[in-house]
Design an enzyme around this catalytic site. Structure first.
Site, PDB file in Angstrom:
ATOM      1  N   ASN A   7      23.579  36.093  43.033  1.00 37.30           N
ATOM      2  CA  ASN A   7      24.074  37.188  42.194  1.00 37.30           C
ATOM      3  C   ASN A   7      23.400  37.003  40.840  1.00 37.30           C
ATOM      4  O   ASN A   7      23.816  36.187  40.032  1.00 37.30           O
ATOM      5  CB  ASN A   7      25.594  37.080  42.082  1.00 37.30           C
ATOM      6  CG  ASN A   7      26.178  38.187  41.223  1.00 37.30           C
ATOM      7  OD1 ASN A   7      25.447  39.030  40.695  1.00 37.30           O
ATOM      8  ND2 ASN A   7      27.487  38.179  41.073  1.00 37.30           N
ATOM      9  N   HIS A 184      32.954  47.222  43.536  1.00 38.71           N
ATOM     10  CA  HIS A 184      33.746  46.204  44.230  1.00 38.71           C
ATOM     11  C   HIS A 184      33.773  46.457  45.738  1.00 38.71           C
ATOM     12  O   HIS A 184      34.681  45.999  46.438  1.00 38.71           O
ATOM     13  CB  HIS A 184      35.222  46.182  43.754  1.00 38.71           C
ATOM     14  CG  HIS A 184      35.428  45.685  42.362  1.00 38.71           C
ATOM     15  ND1 HIS A 184      36.396  46.224  41.528  1.00 38.71           N
ATOM     16  CD2 HIS A 184      34.830  44.702  41.664  1.00 38.71           C
ATOM     17  CE1 HIS A 184      36.371  45.584  40.369  1.00 38.71           C
ATOM     18  NE2 HIS A 184      35.430  44.667  40.411  1.00 38.71           N
ATOM     19  N   GLY A 216      37.729  42.918  36.076  1.00 38.64           N
ATOM     20  CA  GLY A 216      37.475  44.310  36.427  1.00 38.64           C
ATOM     21  C   GLY A 216      38.411  44.641  37.574  1.00 38.64           C
ATOM     22  O   GLY A 216      38.641  43.799  38.435  1.00 38.64           O
ATOM     23  N   ARG A 245      38.086  46.968  29.715  1.00 40.73           N
ATOM     24  CA  ARG A 245      37.645  48.350  29.967  1.00 40.73           C
ATOM     25  C   ARG A 245      38.843  49.286  29.982  1.00 40.73           C
ATOM     26  O   ARG A 245      39.894  48.950  30.533  1.00 40.73           O
ATOM     27  CB  ARG A 245      36.920  48.437  31.314  1.00 40.73           C
ATOM     28  CG  ARG A 245      35.540  47.844  31.277  1.00 40.73           C
ATOM     29  CD  ARG A 245      34.896  47.847  32.648  1.00 40.73           C
ATOM     30  NE  ARG A 245      34.629  46.486  33.094  1.00 40.73           N
ATOM     31  CZ  ARG A 245      34.348  46.141  34.344  1.00 40.73           C
ATOM     32  NH1 ARG A 245      34.317  47.045  35.299  1.00 40.73           N
ATOM     33  NH2 ARG A 245      34.119  44.893  34.642  1.00 40.73           N
ATOM     34  N   GLU A 388      33.529  37.521  48.198  1.00 41.12           N
ATOM     35  CA  GLU A 388      32.362  38.410  48.199  1.00 41.12           C
ATOM     36  C   GLU A 388      31.103  37.676  48.668  1.00 41.12           C
ATOM     37  O   GLU A 388      30.270  38.263  49.362  1.00 41.12           O
ATOM     38  CB  GLU A 388      32.165  38.997  46.793  1.00 41.12           C
ATOM     39  CG  GLU A 388      33.227  40.049  46.493  1.00 41.12           C
ATOM     40  CD  GLU A 388      33.435  40.321  45.018  1.00 41.12           C
ATOM     41  OE1 GLU A 388      33.975  39.427  44.321  1.00 41.12           O
ATOM     42  OE2 GLU A 388      33.067  41.396  44.550  1.00 41.12           O
TER      43      GLU A 388
END
Ligand code: ADP
Length: 403
Positions: A7, A184, A216, A245, A388
């Site tokens: 990543n 996501h 997030g 956010r 993930e």
């Protein structure tokens, strides 16, 4: 089959090497502060296992290439290495945030895929350049090794136009691809499959509302295993209230701020992404700090928590309307997996929709997939740890097998 998951961000690389014969993590780590005066590499061997070993390197890491050289050095090191040589790595899976509508599945990386990612930079200016840097370096350092791109957006490519279109002039969609993409997706897709297994149902027959609540946060309406709506939009800003956010805001606030405060578009964008959400309301963005502050009587922290729960419940209710029948709500990610209060706030007052928590099960601190609904709840409420990296490795392995 050993698969390296990468990543790569603008100034960091996170990685994990998995042995896919038993899906065990052999080593993992992060390279941070690439391009700064001093870089840091934190490497863990057998992370989480009793014999876990940690190595930290602090030295200038001028480029992604230099960072990847250090990582490969540690992975194949004679003393600490978990494989003998680069050649033992069967394939590399790359996380890519934005696949736009160019990619509706994971794919082997070739020059055409790289060109597609470059074309998508305007839709992900913060993320895709970092991913491309990681992909370029990995292709150079592992020339004969298959590389796979796994996109956060792919799981949501099954949304119908009524869910992904913005009610803006249609040319914007045609010319600039302005639409909702959702993010996501690797996590929502992973917990969807795990939830179906847990419920003992074929995934094609499983309807879920998945809540990925972390720094997030996003929610997804899953019908028959496919995403039919999600809270994030053209960027990961829309929807739920997050650490920094704002989530949904009337866009008319932006010209108002430009007029009243003389703020530029860039400053406003920065504010809604980095200075808003929990941080904007109460000055803290970590949920654990917010709970401590609420316990100490901080009214703003309480307001932030109330707003978070209320927004989550509004979306759960709307996704019940979207789905009709719901088999389960699925909580995942840092807050979703660990925070019983956040889970109560996200489902409170929804007994009439068949959603009923068991308070004791919700409070239990056990890990792993579990059902926290009351025995008589019509809708199951599950906590499923996301993974993930494992999902990226599985998709990479799957693509290799199919090719
Ligand atoms: P990211 O989006 O960066 O991957 P995570 O999924 O790791 O984020 O989630 C980070 C959030 O999870 C933070 O707000 C953190 O406070 C919260 N969190 C982690 N552990 C707990 C816990 N035990 N109780 C409440 N919140 C937690």
């Amino acid at each position: 089959m050993d698969i390296l998951v990468i990543n790569s961000g603008s100034s960091s690389i996170k990685y994990q090497l998995l042995d896919m014969s038993d899906e065990r993590v052999l080593c993992s780590g992060t390279v941070e502060r690439i391009g700064e005066a001093m870089g840091v590499l934190n490497h863990k061997i057998a992370p989480g296992a009793p014999g876990e070993d940690k190595i930290t390197l602090t030295e200038p890491i001028p480029s992604h290439e230099a960072g990847m050289h250090l990582v490969i050095g540690l992975i194949t090191d004679a003393e600490h290495g978990v494989v003998k040589s680069k050649a033992d790595i069967t394939a590399i899976g790359h996380r890519v945030v934005q696949g736009g509508d160019l990619f509706d599945q994971s794919c082997l990386v070739d020059d055409t895929v790289v060109a597609g990612l470059e074309k998508l930079i305007p839709l992900a200016p913060v993320h895709n350049p970092g991913h491309l840097a990681g992909i370029r370096v990995a292709r150079e350092l592992f020339p004969g090794t298959p590389q796979v791109a796994v996109f956060d957006t792919v799981f949501h490519q099954t949304m119908p136009p009524r869910a992904y279109m913005y009610a803006l002039p249609y040319e914007l969609y045609e010319e600039l691809k302005v639409r909702r993409y959702g993010f996501h997706g690797t996590s929502h897709g992973y917990v969807t499959k795990e939830a179906a297994k847990f419920l003992g149902k074929p995934v094609e027959e499983t309807n879920l509302i998945t809540l990925h609540l972390g720094n997030g946060s996003s929610m997804c309406a899953v019908k028959g295993g496919h995403s039919v709506d999600t809270t994030m939009g053209i960027t990961p800003l829309e929807g739920l209230i997050m650490g920094t956010r704002s989530g949904d805001v009337d866009p008319a606030v932006y010209p108002l701020l430009a007029q009243a405060r003389g703020m530029s578009i860039q400053q406003i964008d920065d504010m809604v992404n980095k200075q808003s959400g929990f941080k904007g309301i109460c000055g803290m963005n970590d949920m654990r700090d917010i709970h401590d502050a609420v316990a100490a009587g901080d009214a703003r922290a309480k307001l932030a928590l109330d707003m978070f729960g209320y927004r989550n419940r509004k979306y759960v209710g709307s996704y019940v309307a979207v789905l009709g029948r719901v088999d389960a709500l699925v909580f995942t990610a840092g807050i979703g997996e660990n925070d019983p209060v956040a889970r109560v706030l996200s489902c409170r007052g929804m007994e009439h929709l068949g959603i009923k928590l068991d308070h004791e099960r919700n409070q239990a601190t056990e890990r792993g997939a579990r059902d926290i609904a009351a025995p008589d709840s019509a809708v199951r409420v599950l906590v499923i740890p996301t993974n993930e990296e494992l999902e990226i490795a599985r998709q990479t392995a799957g693509l290799l097998r199919d090719n």
